[in-house]
Each structure stands twice: as structure tokens, then as C-alpha cells.
Design an enzyme around this catalytic site. Structure first.
Site, short mmCIF file in Angstrom:
data_model
loop_
_atom_site.label_atom_id
_atom_site.label_comp_id
_atom_site.label_asym_id
_atom_site.label_seq_id
_atom_site.Cartn_x
_atom_site.Cartn_y
_atom_site.Cartn_z
CB CYS A 67 -15.39 -27.96 31.08
SG CYS A 67 -13.67 -28.28 30.62
CG ASP A 97 -22.38 -29.72 39.46
OD1 ASP A 97 -21.68 -29.27 38.54
OD2 ASP A 97 -21.93 -30.52 40.31
CB THR A 153 -11.20 -37.65 26.82
OG1 THR A 153 -9.76 -37.55 26.81
CG2 THR A 153 -11.56 -39.12 26.94
CB SER A 179 -6.55 -43.62 33.22
OG SER A 179 -7.61 -42.76 32.81
CE1 TYR A 232 -12.56 -38.42 32.39
CE2 TYR A 232 -10.39 -38.49 31.38
CZ TYR A 232 -11.66 -37.95 31.46
OH TYR A 232 -12.02 -36.95 30.61
CG HIS A 233 -8.26 -41.43 29.52
ND1 HIS A 233 -7.26 -41.37 30.46
CD2 HIS A 233 -8.30 -40.21 28.94
CE1 HIS A 233 -6.72 -40.16 30.44
NE2 HIS A 233 -7.33 -39.43 29.53
CE LYS A 285 -15.17 -38.10 29.97
NZ LYS A 285 -16.16 -37.01 29.94
CD GLN A 310 -12.43 -30.21 26.50
OE1 GLN A 310 -13.19 -29.36 26.08
NE2 GLN A 310 -12.37 -30.51 27.78
CB VAL A 347 -9.21 -27.60 29.28
CG1 VAL A 347 -9.57 -26.13 29.37
CG2 VAL A 347 -10.24 -28.34 28.45
CG ASN A 368 -3.84 -25.55 35.35
OD1 ASN A 368 -3.55 -24.91 34.33
ND2 ASN A 368 -5.05 -25.56 35.88
NE ARG A 427 -0.95 -40.01 33.44
CZ ARG A 427 -2.02 -39.33 33.06
NH1 ARG A 427 -2.74 -39.73 32.03
NH2 ARG A 427 -2.40 -38.26 33.71
CD GLU A 464 2.15 -41.92 29.65
OE1 GLU A 464 1.03 -41.68 29.21
OE2 GLU A 464 2.84 -41.09 30.27
#
Lengths: 407, 407
Positions: A12, A31, A145, A187, A189-190, A193, A216, A219, A248, A330, A332
Site C-alpha cells: 500500500c 522503510d 483495519t 488474529s 496482527y489484527h 491494530k 481498511q 485491498v 489474489n 481460523r 471464527e
């Protein structure tokens, strides 16, 4: 405007940096190139052949782009370097993409969990701390997210960050309050956030930092107007089980005639946004900053919701492929509804790119075009997700873990 | 029970370890001795002369206590050591006190902010990650803080961790939900306990860890039944501007005939608990663990609320001292009401020690007894709290920062 794009070499960050540069802003990319390092670790690489940062920047100048500079810096590890960077460049705005962004990667092992927490929380807190220390008046735009909300709510569309609730006071009256939407991350990762969001709320309140958090969706899409101008400017396309988004992976499977693998029943509904709309959203957020003293401004950065199995069927139909159901790693709900408010961006002029319009181009111009570069063994997601899925955990505990919880 | 007390050399950890040992549990103390190191950094020390860990443990055995072992380990820095410790000792329960616990210390500088976040978040996340990795069935009891709630709510008593709310659904109906109480921390330290709470919620949900979080008020008092048995067992008494709680600073000032310094109007209302009640609460929490698969169990660990100026006046009256108002370094409401639910511990048998009963003993047996060890220059709190209080910040921003916000 002078804009620092943190994580500006990533999926992104790179197209956002190009878009902002194209608008006439002075862009500096920061970066640590960790995403390229993770490719090495996983033995995976972008389907599209991405150029080095140096070649990307040279390519941009050669097609007439406004020169951008690159600073290699690890935000989580090098706090003095970050403070020195801010003092030297005095940006008007900082766009913060510099976080490990794969949920499956964050669940691979204790080391990956710890890296994701330390890297993401460290980068965000160091940045906030440095903005206070330097005293610069910076608008911080962060890529968050939709996953902080969790999926599925009690028959209501997800608001933009804040939820109106009524609470019973001790005298029996009802009190209305607006609160940060209660989080329910799926997760590690989430979850990082979610931690970010708590850090932002604190620093906005205590130090009057001006912060926008973009919640977000997933994507999709690869090209923007700018990345198409030269092959050296091409963006990443990840299709592996860790970094490839669900769409993807479907596109890649379709392009190479592999069955489209759907986790569980595919009844999960998710929010999506095209990468062209993402860069526009970042622009819009930068043009509409909060005032000093405001609470964190939260936008839902998504344009459509889709059920995973509908996505798979759509891709299969366009590409003459077939769909295969595989177990879901997962923890969920197997099926969920998802309705999301996103009026803020629409009111500010965002014109969504619809999935139906862009999908064929993705299959033909990206997935099929570069299909000979694909390593099909990388497509399945192999991360286990909970303690109950680990080898050696007694079945009774596994049963508890597998039982559905509605938090 | 085999119990690991993390941070077991500290102000709460040490008396809790003694109390649990006295009850017949096998206790192992884990500590990196960081609190003693911070004494060196600040040039401060406990008013009471605290013995080395070795002497503490030897003293405990000599008075007939069940032998305890000590493991020096930095939870935030040494993850492999933590995993090895858990595998070797296989505790039934872990009591987690191992965090930097001073709000003013957490605000002293960017370095102190970053240390507090990295240390506290690192320790908690490493512990959670290690519990999942080892697969041990451990009850984790964590010392949280009342400060996660923020102070002052819309005419309602603060519940024990979870708040009942009503939300409007899209079809116009009202939906009742119970959510984690919306947090509103007042310092970086308190904010780390908010992050902890998010980590706990995630790991309880995703990995079915059994977790109890104790939202504790300000602890007062120095001695427990066990610490009185030998001078080597004496607990810390901090009176400096960073680690001394408001009450301890008043007691110290009273003991040495110094004016009692109250921040702002002293209209802040806070929750308190005596250290004897704290150790009982930890015992009760350990005896009432959540079941596997339960959400995090949250207790409010406090027994009384007091307004700061009332406290000052009470201490002044007992000690013939006087009260002095000084500017408040914190960004907070000058006056607040505070009502707190604490029925869970009361229903489980806690019998509170009231302030009125214990204060005289603190003045006579602790503050006056060791007054010759006091360094009066250490009493004032000198940490600045917000960006707006830093030197060199324009007045217009200072005004915004000083304005009251009701979040």
C-alpha cells in the site's frame, strides 16, 4: 505538503507514495525493507517482478515524476534515528503503513506472534512518542483495519470508529454516550491494530496529537495510474498463503488452472477496496485533517462487501475454474453478515471501483501475464491459528477451542 | 498449588508471595530486580530498609516459612528463559506483578515512556505467548489497575470490568450487549494496562487461556502478618515523587513536619485498598479461577474511595500537620466523583481494612520510625505530563492542552 510515507516500499505504501508525489507533494519514503526480508524468509516472492527501491525511484523520475527520497530506518528499533529524521525533514504529515500486515504470518509461531506485536506496537508507539518529543505539528494518518471491529454485529451496520450506546445510570435514567467501537480482533496482527487504536486515543487526548485512523478492508487490485507508467514502478502482487489476500489467491489459482480453495464454507463476509481507491482515500484523509484537540478521526476505508464463496464463484466463472472447500485454520464464525458505514469518504468525493469492473483486468493483465513466475506450492495457508490446533493439546481442550463463541 | 509470582520482589509481589507461601502453596519468585535498579536511577530508596532477595528468603525460612525459590529473569527481554522456566516449574498458577507501576515515572521522558510500554507490553505478551507455546493449563492472575476505567462516569458506579449497554439496531430495535468497559487511561503507565487488557481478551478468546485481571486501586499500608515476622521480611515504603503513592507522601510529610502537598484542588477521588486486603484478594482470585473457555474474569480490587484533600486533612489532623496546595502536573479533571462496584470480593469473604483503622499505625510504626532515613527533596513529583507542558511549546497549543476534555 511535505509528507513522510512510512512503510513506503510496501504494497500500500508504494502506490500511495507515487500518488501523493503525482499530486505535487514532497514525498520522502521511510522503510526498513522488512517486507522484502520476509519474502526471503518464506521463500516466496511477488508474482509481479518488483524493482529495488533505487530503481523504483529512478524510474519515477525518468517518467517525469517529482523526485522522492528514501530513508532506510527501522521505526521500532531505532528511536533516535526516527527523532533525527523528523527533525531533519519536518513533515507536515506522516502516513504510517510501517507494520507487519499479514494475519496468517502473525500466527505462524511464537516468534512470529512476538515479532508482530513488538514491531507494530513498537513502531506506532515510537512514532507517537517522537511526535511529542519533537513538538512538530504533524497530521498522522495511520492504516488500520476493519478487523479491529470483528465480524458480525447485532443487526447493525458498523459505524466509523465510534458507537452510540445507552447506559443505565445509578438513578435509573439512561445516559447516551459515544464510545470507541468495542474491538474483537481475530488474529495477533489484527490485535496489534487494536493496541494502535488505544495508543492513538491516549496520545490524541493527552498530547493533542492530530491523528486519522483508516479502518481498511481487504485491498484488491495491483495497478494504479502511476504504477502503470513504467515496469520499474510495478506494485507487489502476493499470492502465497501468508501475504496473499483471499482474492489474489483465487486469481492466481484461476490463472494457473488450480482449484480455488475456500476456507470452511466460504460464508465469511469481508469488506474490500480497490488499490486505486485506497490511494485516493489516503489523499482525502490528508486533505481533511482533524483539528488540534480533536479526538482521533476514524474513516472506514472500504467500498464493497463480499461473501468469500461468492468471490470464488465469480472468479471461477470469469476464468472457467472450479471451487474447492478446505478446512478453515481460523477461529471464527463460519458464516457472517457484514454491513459497514463508509459515508465519510463517499461524501468527500470517493468514486468506488467495483469488483465486477476490475476483476477481468487482474486475471488477464496480472495473474496470467506473470503466471510463469508462480510457485504453486506457496498458495495454501498452513498457519495454525489457536492453541487447540497445536499438536499434543488434549482433545477436551480442542473441543472447547473449536466451540463457537459469540463475544 | 505451585504458584509462580512474577515481580515477586516488588511492593505488592513480595507480600503476596509471603502470604501464598504461608497458606501452604509452593511459591517460586521470578523478578529481574528492575525496581531496585530504578531506585538507583532515581537516587531514591525505600523508607523502610529492605533486605536483598537472598536475605528475604533466608529470613522467611528462619521464621519457619515454607522455603521459596528465586529465579532472576527478565520477562520482556528473555522469552526463551521464560519458556524454559515454565517447562521446568510447571506452575498451576502465575501471578503477574512484573510491570513498571509508576504513572509519574512513565511520564518523565520519551525514554521512560518507551521503557514502560516495551517492558509492560513485552512482559505480558511474552507470558501469554509462552503459556500457549508450552500448552500448560495455568491460571494467570494479573495485577491491573482501576486507572483503565478513567475517573468519573455519567452518574454510575464503575462495574467490574464489563459494562451493559444498549445499541440501536438498523431495524430500530434496541440490542443489549455487555462490553469491556471503555478505557480512558490517564498516563502511559495506565495505558499499558489498557493494552494488557486487550491482550488478555484476545488470548482468552483465541486460545482459551484462563485469565483473571485485578483492577486495583491505590495500595496503602506497609505491613502484612508475614512481613512483620522478621525485619528482613519488611516491605517497601516509597515516598518519592515517582513511586510514592499520594497517601505515603502525606504520611512521610506528616512524619517529618513538612506541609502535606496536594495537587490542584485535591478534589480528585481515588479508590484505595490496604496491602493486607490486596494479598487476600490475590488468594481469593486464585481460589476462584475462570473455567477454560470463559472470558477474562475481572474483579475490582479496592475497598474505599477517598477524595485526596480529605485524605490530606485526615493525615494532617492525626499528625498535627498542615496542607499546602501545589499545581497539578496531570491532565485530569480537577474534581471527580467515583463510585465503584466491588461486590465480588466482598461476597467471597474479603473483610476490608478501613483507612481510619490503619492510618495511625502507618504514621507511628513506619513513617516516624524510619523518618531519619528520609530524603525530603525526593518527595515532590516533578514529571511533566503532556506535550503542552514541555518547554518551547507555543501558548496556543498549551491552551488547547489545558482545556478540559470529557471523553
Amino acid at each position: 505538503m511535505k509528507i513522510a510515507v512510512l512503510g513506503g516500499d510496501g504494497f500500500c505504501g508504494w502506490p500511495a507514495a507515487l500518488h501523493l508525489s503525482d499530486l505535487g507533494h514532497d514525498v520522502v519514503i521511510v522503510d526498513n525493507l522488512s517486507r522484502r526480508g520476509i519474502d526471503e524468509e518464506l521463500g516466496a516472492e511477488s508474482l509481479t517482478p518488483i524493482a529495488s527501491v533505487e530503481d523504483r525511484l529512478a524510474g519515477w523520475e525518468e517518467v517525469g515524476g517529482r523526485p522522492m527520497t528514501f530513508v532506510r530506518l527501522d521505526l521500532a528499533q531505532d528511536y533516535p534515528g526516527l527523532v533525527a529524521f523528523l527533525r531533519e525533514h519536518t513533515p507536515d504529515a506522516v502516513v504510517h503503513f510501517a507494520e507487519q500486515r499479514s494475519a496468517p504470518y502473525s500466527m505462524k509461531s511464537p516468534g512470529h506472534k512476538r515479532y508482530t506485536v513488538e514491531n507494530n506496537t513498537g513502531a506506532t508507539h515510537n512514532l507517537l512518542c517522537a511526535l511529542v518529543e519533537t513538538g512538530l505539528d504533524v497530521h498522522l494518518v495511520h492504516l488500520g483495519t476493519m478487523g479491529v471491529y470483528g465480524y458480525g454485529t447485532a443487526g447493525m451496520a458498523i459505524p466509523e470508529g465510534y458507537l452510540d450506546v445507552e447506559i443505565a445510570a445509578d438513578d435509573g435514567s439512561r445516559v447516551e454516550q459515544q464510545i470507541l467501537y468495542p474491538s474483537n480482533p481475530g488474529s495477533i496482527y489484527h490485535m496489534t491494530k487494536v493496541l494502535d487504536q488505544q495508543l492513538f486515543a491516549y496520545y490524541a487526548k493527552n498530547d493533542a496529537l492530530r491523528i486519522t485512523d483508516l479502518h481498511q478492508g481487504i485491498v484488491w487490485g495491483t495497478h494504479t495510474d502511476q504504477t502503470l507508467r513504467d515496469e520499474r514502478l510495478i506494485n507487489r502482487f502476493d499470492y502465497d498463503g501468508d501475504y496473499g489476500t483471499v482474492l489474489n489467491r483465487f486469481l492466481m489459482q484461476a490463472a494457473v488452472g488450480y482449484p480455488l480453495t475456500v476456507h470452511g464454507t466460504g460464508g465469511q463476509t469481508r469488506a474490500f477496496i480497490h488499490i486505486r481507491d485506497m490511494v485516493r482515500c489516503v489523499q482525502i484523509a490528508l486533505e481533511n485533517p482533524p483539528a488540534t484537540g480533536d479526538r482521533v478521526k476514524i474513516f472506514n476505508q472500504m467500498t464493497q462487501t463480499h461473501r468469500v464463496r461468492d468471490l470464488a464463484e465469480l472468479v471461477a466463472r470469469i476464468s472457467d475454474g472450479e471451487v474447492e472447500l478446505v478446512p478453515n485454520p481460523r477461529h471464527e464464525a463460519p458464516e457472517n453478515e457484514l454491513h459497514v458505514h463508509n459515508e465519510t469518504f463517499l461524501d468527500l468525493g470517493l468514486e468506488p471501483t467495483l469488483l465486477e469492473e476490475g476483476l477481468l483486468m487482474e486475471i488477464e493483465d496480472v495473474a496470467r501475464r506473470y503466471a510463469d513466475r508462480a510457485d504453486l506450492e506457496k498458495i495454501p495457508c498452513t498457519s495454525t491459528w489457536t492453541r487447540q490446533q497445536q499438536p499434543g493439546v488434549p482433545a477436551s481442550r480442542a473441543a472447547v477451542g473449536a466451540a463457537e463463541r459469540t463475544a
